[in-house]
Design a protein around this motif. Structure first.
Motif: not given
Length: 189
Positions: A44, A143, A147, A151, A153-159, A161
């Motif tokens: 992320g 979060d 992280y 707030h 990023s989507d990249y961080t959340i998906w990485s 996960r």
């Protein structure tokens, strides 16, 4: 038809789980080495990512995990040993070749160290994977704690996960490898 398919058809246990586990451990070890050397891909882009690379604890953690992954690869391949001992002929590619199985490094490790290591790996990875994939509402984490930013990023959340899911996959593979190993012992008894 592959050698693994022929082995399973001949009444001997399949070895796909051991090979998949060895590959998983190798890939995970390579990623941890990459992260130990300062790589960021897959972690992320949160603020805590940059801070962790300046921490000696992060380097030590990653290098320990690299060693554990190397051992996991050895264990996975060594537990295929009983099947390899029984097989005297193997088909190599499209050309049939007689290959004599030669005892080697697999026989030098006590069996209990291999099976205990595999059980520890399975249990720890499954626990880590399950706990890592639980929703934040269950764990009480924010979060910002998870992280490094309020707030992400989507990249961080998906990485994160995907990395958490990879832990779970490793645990399941170790467990399946052990299941196949014990089935092989039972079928030879």
């Amino acid at each position: 038809m592959t050698t693994v398919d022929r082995t399973a058809e001949a009444g001997r246990p399949s070895t796909w789980a051991a090979h998949a586990t060895a590959l998983w451990a190798l890939v995970f070890g390579v990623f941890h080495l990459y992260w130990a050397l300062g790589g960021h891909f897959g972690l992320g882009d949160g603020d805590n990512i940059d801070l962790s690379f300046h921490n000696i604890g992060f380097l030590v953690y990653d290098l320990v995990v690299v060693g554990m992954c190397a051992w996991g690869t050895v264990v996975s391949l060594a537990l295929v040993r009983p099947v390899w001992r029984e097989r005297t002929l193997t088909t190599v590619g499209r050309v049939g070749a007689a290959v004599r199985v030669v005892p080697g490094w697999r026989e030098s490790a006590p069996l209990w160290t291999l099976t205990v290591s595999a059980w520890i790996g399975a249990v720890l990875l499954i626990l880590r994977g399950v706990l890592g994939t639980l929703p934040q509402s269950v764990t009480g984490q924010t979060d910002e704690k998870v992280y490094g930013v309020a707030h992400p990023s989507d990249y961080t959340i998906w990485s994160i996960r995907i990395v958490e899911g990879f832990f779970l996959l490793g645990g399941v593979l170790f467990a399946l490898m052990l299941l196949q190993y014990y089935r092989g012992l039972r079928s030879r008894a």
